[in-house]
Design a protein around this motif. Structure first.
Motif, PDB file in Angstrom:
ATOM      1  N   HIS A 428       8.241  10.262   3.439  1.00  0.00           N
ATOM      2  CA  HIS A 428       8.886  11.118   4.441  1.00  0.00           C
ATOM      3  C   HIS A 428       7.958  11.350   5.613  1.00  0.00           C
ATOM      4  N   HIS A 429       6.746  11.832   5.349  1.00  0.00           N
ATOM      5  CA  HIS A 429       5.859  12.287   6.415  1.00  0.00           C
ATOM      6  C   HIS A 429       5.346  11.156   7.303  1.00  0.00           C
ATOM      7  N   HIS A 430       5.147   9.990   6.733  1.00  0.00           N
ATOM      8  CA  HIS A 430       4.444   8.936   7.448  1.00  0.00           C
ATOM      9  C   HIS A 430       5.349   8.242   8.464  1.00  0.00           C
ATOM     10  N   GLN A 431       4.714   7.558   9.398  1.00  0.00           N
ATOM     11  CA  GLN A 431       5.455   6.809  10.413  1.00  0.00           C
ATOM     12  C   GLN A 431       5.534   5.322  10.024  1.00  0.00           C
ATOM     13  N   ASP A 432       6.489   4.624  10.661  1.00  0.00           N
ATOM     14  CA  ASP A 432       6.711   3.195  10.427  1.00  0.00           C
ATOM     15  C   ASP A 432       6.754   2.913   8.921  1.00  0.00           C
ATOM     16  N   LEU A 433       7.790   3.445   8.275  1.00  0.00           N
ATOM     17  CA  LEU A 433       7.888   3.363   6.817  1.00  0.00           C
ATOM     18  C   LEU A 433       8.007   1.935   6.315  1.00  0.00           C
ATOM     19  N   ASN A 434       8.520   1.035   7.127  1.00  0.00           N
ATOM     20  CA  ASN A 434       8.574  -0.362   6.691  1.00  0.00           C
ATOM     21  C   ASN A 434       7.176  -0.957   6.601  1.00  0.00           C
ATOM     22  N   ARG A 435       6.317  -0.573   7.541  1.00  0.00           N
ATOM     23  CA  ARG A 435       4.918  -1.001   7.446  1.00  0.00           C
ATOM     24  C   ARG A 435       4.247  -0.364   6.231  1.00  0.00           C
ATOM     25  N   LEU A 436       4.491   0.945   6.015  1.00  0.00           N
ATOM     26  CA  LEU A 436       3.891   1.624   4.867  1.00  0.00           C
ATOM     27  C   LEU A 436       4.334   0.981   3.561  1.00  0.00           C
ATOM     28  N   ARG A 437       5.612   0.626   3.482  1.00  0.00           N
ATOM     29  CA  ARG A 437       6.118   0.027   2.246  1.00  0.00           C
ATOM     30  C   ARG A 437       5.388  -1.273   1.925  1.00  0.00           C
ATOM     31  N   GLN A 438       5.104  -2.063   2.946  1.00  0.00           N
ATOM     32  CA  GLN A 438       4.368  -3.300   2.721  1.00  0.00           C
ATOM     33  C   GLN A 438       2.918  -3.010   2.351  1.00  0.00           C
ATOM     34  N   ALA A 439       2.287  -2.064   3.067  1.00  0.00           N
ATOM     35  CA  ALA A 439       0.895  -1.710   2.768  1.00  0.00           C
ATOM     36  C   ALA A 439       0.758  -1.111   1.378  1.00  0.00           C
ATOM     37  N   TRP A 440       1.806  -0.434   0.925  1.00  0.00           N
ATOM     38  CA  TRP A 440       1.811   0.253  -0.372  1.00  0.00           C
ATOM     39  C   TRP A 440       1.703  -0.725  -1.539  1.00  0.00           C
ATOM     40  N   THR A 441       1.873  -2.020  -1.287  1.00  0.00           N
ATOM     41  CA  THR A 441       1.736  -3.016  -2.353  1.00  0.00           C
ATOM     42  C   THR A 441       0.280  -3.355  -2.636  1.00  0.00           C
ATOM     43  N   ALA A 442      -0.651  -2.834  -1.837  1.00  0.00           N
ATOM     44  CA  ALA A 442      -2.052  -3.220  -1.982  1.00  0.00           C
ATOM     45  C   ALA A 442      -2.736  -2.649  -3.220  1.00  0.00           C
ATOM     46  N   PRO A 443      -2.591  -1.365  -3.541  1.00  0.00           N
ATOM     47  CA  PRO A 443      -3.328  -0.820  -4.690  1.00  0.00           C
ATOM     48  C   PRO A 443      -2.860  -1.409  -6.014  1.00  0.00           C
ATOM     49  N   ASP A 444      -3.727  -1.332  -7.019  1.00  0.00           N
ATOM     50  CA  ASP A 444      -3.359  -1.793  -8.357  1.00  0.00           C
ATOM     51  C   ASP A 444      -2.359  -0.846  -9.010  1.00  0.00           C
TER      52      ASP A 444
END
Length: 752
Positions: A428-444
């Motif tokens: 909710h809080h973050h911007q450019d959620l499509n970018r966040l969703r892709q970046a969110w795949t990085a952690p284990d």
């Protein structure tokens, strides 16, 4: 039935009397002390045991199936499987041990930003941090999405935002002494519904009406006319979004040019005015910041700017700047400009005069009350020094090891292997959620504590079912709010749900740290302990609070307001040598040698107009400026699934407001389903035509639960505007969010 006999529960948006048998919630009635209660609490009905409830520990199927790669690209779309608490504790303990051993504790990011609970003890973020600190620490975040740029600039200019917030001139002083109230960003009551740590009595509307009845004149400077209630009869000035700083500079120029500035105040209480004056007059850059100059930027008549400057000089003037102004490109500048303008008027420290940073941003701003430092759950010491600005999550996940600038420092992003979120919703809080969703795949591994299936929970690997404030005892102590409320459990949680304290107690037991985590106390004992400490601190401030058992018996207590209204910086004005403000100079820094020394091209040493990266001054003919402000039916995204928020939608879609002239130019009509889009993403909404918007502006509230379309992943079906906003920092100084710097296009759609 005498409702005052009913138990109380408290939330950020209000206090309620609850009809309940202790297991089933039947009704929530407004607290009898509240003169303007919020309806948000009614959003709990139908969701406490509804389909969005998390009822058991859940683990993502792909995470279990692939211990090496974790099928991380399936986050957000994968199925979950229910497991026992014993099994999930073992999985978490093993994963936490692995990450610490192989990558170090800075590889654990405990963001947990958000509004978790109004209760003093059941604060999810505090329990998470206490647990992780027992296990070697974690990477943390600093500042807030609400006003990160404002927080950082205030450190340099007035010694800190929260220093000023605690000293804000209260409403009674405004009612009695202010003649002119000028609100940059308006005074939106939807924001004033809420306050951190609980709200006992909603004061904002009452105070504004009292002020108006006593003759205070209001000016609302905002693209939205209804950012001031009609009863204020406020003059509406509607500049282009993101141009407030240019307008303030022109007001300053008028004061200087006509000799209306307070030279004595500037000489005694500020530093650096001469350098700023050279910029105002164009001596340093060849451009005088006149009303005519600003008019071309703001699209506000030059005569209106000059008239306002003269009125502000003639009358006792309070200047307010909304927190929203900091959430744009160069968001440090509006607060700095507001403070500079107030200093030039010379009314800082006088009753009813000066400035306030966010009247009606939250209910507690301007309350007539003492700020008491109530005790909170001790978190211990975090041995990890690594941190990030709160809005730089995607940057961190995409760029491990990269260096970046922040507030005079050069920092390095950690290699994040685990994210743990408890009490909040970054999707909710973050911007450019499509970018966040892709970046969110990085952690284990991603672990989330939540009571319902928010977008963040759906993008987790492990979800721990927690309780919500209606389901546990606590004490609401907001610090600035005068009401202390003994909260009771008025609804029974699902059998496998645990409060966050018990969640981390179980994990601490698994890792051999239960005694260190609990210190031998259960939840009730901790509440007694923290309340006793709070009573001791209050006594040191000359305030007597009832003991714990008496509070439980009486159910609430009100801390009496001081005998005299509070005036910000009153002691500083009386004697700046004896009572300096906590800046490097001890004075208001109109020019900051420290900031100038950083050498940032996007944040010079004094207030400066810098063109935003997106705005109407450089827009295509069919582009509109998106204002994605706070909702009035929920707090951020909390209870979006409930009947209050859902009932305000139209045909299942979020409302988007559009000026009738802008709609006609696009062949759009009232009630049309539309798609808002730009290069970053798209979302669905339904049109409401409203001439309360400046032309060229479209308004859509935040808070809809992010739901990407399976066919078009860039499209949010639920209407979350943060798929459209850019994920860029305000400047190298604060690296805050810039959600309000956003251009979009809009078109009709047959979808839904």
């Amino acid at each position: 039935m005498d409702k005052t006999d009913l138990p109380l529960t408290a939330m950020h948006w209000g206090t309620y009397r609850a009809e309940s048998d202790g297991k089933t919630l039947r009704a929530l009635h407004p607290f009898e002390e509240d003169v303007d209660p919020s309806n948000i609490g009614q959003g709990f009905f139908g969701v406490l045991d509804g389909p969005t409830r998390v009822t058991a520990p859940m683990v993502r199927k792909g995470w279990l199936e692939d211990p090496d790669g974790r099928n991380r690209d399936r986050r957000g779309s994968d199925a979950f499987v229910a497991v026992s608490w014993d099994e999930v504790e073992g999985l978490i303990a093993d994963e936490l041990t692995r990450v610490r051993r192989d990558f170090g504790n800075e590889a654990i990011y405990a963001g947990s930003y958000g509004w978790a609970s109004a209760g003093r003890f059941h604060h999810a973020q505090g329990h998470l941090r206490r647990f992780l600190n027992l296990n070697g620490g974690f990477t943390r975040s600093v500042n807030t999405y609400s006003l990160a740029a404002g927080e950082v600039i205030c450190e340099h200019v007035i010694g800190g935002f929260w220093v000023a917030a605690a000293d804000t001139t209260d409403w009674q002083s405004i009612v009695e002494h202010t003649e002119l109230f000028v609100a940059f960003g308006g005074l939106p009551l939807r924001n004033g519904q809420i306050s951190q740590g609980g709200t006992g009595r909603h004061r904002q509307r009452e105070a504004m009406l009292n002020a108006r009845a006593n003759g205070v004149e209001f000016v609302s400077i905002s693209p939205l006319r209804d950012d001031a209630i009609d009863a204020l009869s406020a003059q509406w000035i509607a500049p282009r979004p993101s141009s407030d700083v240019a307008m303030i500079l022109a007001l300053c120029h008028c004061l200087l040019d006509e000799g209306l500035h307070d030279a004595d105040f500037l000489a005694r209480y500020t530093v650096g005015f001469e350098r700023f004056a050279d910029y105002l007059t164009g001596k340093t850059d060849g451009v005088a910041k006149t009303a005519a100059w600003a008019a071309a930027i703001c699209e506000v008549e030059a005569s209106a700017i000059v008239d306002l400057a003269r009125r502000m000089h003639r009358q006792r003037t309070m200047i307010s700047a909304s927190w929203s102004l900091t959430r744009q490109d160069h968001g440090e500048q509006p607060f700095w400009a507001t403070i500079t303008l107030a200093a030039m008027l010379g009314q800082i420290g006088l009753p009813g005069g000066g400035f306030g940073l966010g009247y009606s941003a939250v209910n507690s701003m301007g309350l007539e009350n003492r700020s008491l430092a109530h005790a909170a759950m001790p978190q211990g010491t975090n041995p990890v020094e690594t941190y990030i600005p709160v809005a730089r999550i995607s940057d961190m996940l995409e760029n491990p090891g990269a260096e970046y600038a922040y507030n005079g420092r050069t920092l390095t992003y950690p290699d994040t292997r685990m994210i743990w979120w408890a009490g909040g919703n970054p999707f909710h809080h973050h911007q450019d959620l499509n970018r966040l969703r892709q970046a969110w795949t990085a952690p284990d591994t991603v672990i989330v504590n939540d009571w319902c299936w928010t977008a963040t929970a759906r993008h987790a690997d492990i979800v721990l079912p927690c309780t919500n404030p209606l389901e546990r005892r606590d004490v609401s102590m907001g610090g600035r709010d005068p009401y202390i409320v003994a909260m009771e459990a008025v609804s029974a949680p699902p059998p496998l749900a645990r409060d966050d304290y018990e969640i981390f107690r179980g994990l601490a037991r698994r890792m051999g740290q239960e005694e260190a985590f609990t210190e031998g106390r259960d939840a009730e004992a901790w509440q007694r302990h923290l309340y006793a400490l709070s009573c001791q601190r209050a006594a040191g401030e000359g305030v007597t609070l009832p003991d714990y058992d008496t509070l439980r018996e009486r159910r609430w207590h009100k801390v009496e307001a001081p005998a005299e209204p509070n005036v910000m910086f009153q002691r500083f004005r009386a004697d700046p040598e004896a009572h300096p403000i906590p800046t490097r100079s001890g004075k208001i820094e109109i020019w900051s040698a420290e900031i100038a020394g950083f050498g940032y091209d996007d944040c010079p040493g004094h207030v400066t107009w810098m063109e935003p990266y997106e705005w109407l001054g450089d827009a295509a003919a069919d582009e509109l400026h998106l204002i994605s402000n706070q909702p009035h039916t929920k707090l951020h995204s909390q209870l979006d699934q409930g009947p209050v928020s859902q009932g305000a939608k139209r045909g299942g879609l979020e409302r988007v407001r559009l000026n009738p002239a802008d709609a006609a130019a696009r062949d759009i009509s009232e009630g049309d389903a539309v798609e808002l889009f730009n290069a970053r993403g798209a979302c669905l909404a339904r049109v409401v035509l409203d001439d309360a918007l400046r032309r060229g502006v479209v308004q859509m509230a935040t808070g809809a639960w992010f739901k990407p379309s399976p066919e078009r992943p860039e499209l949010c079906l639920n209407g979350n505007p943060n798929v459209l906003t850019a994920d860029r920092g305000t400047s190298k100084l604060a690296q805050g969010p810039t959600a309000h710097t956003c251009l979009v296009r809009i078109r009709k759609t047959a979808q839904r």
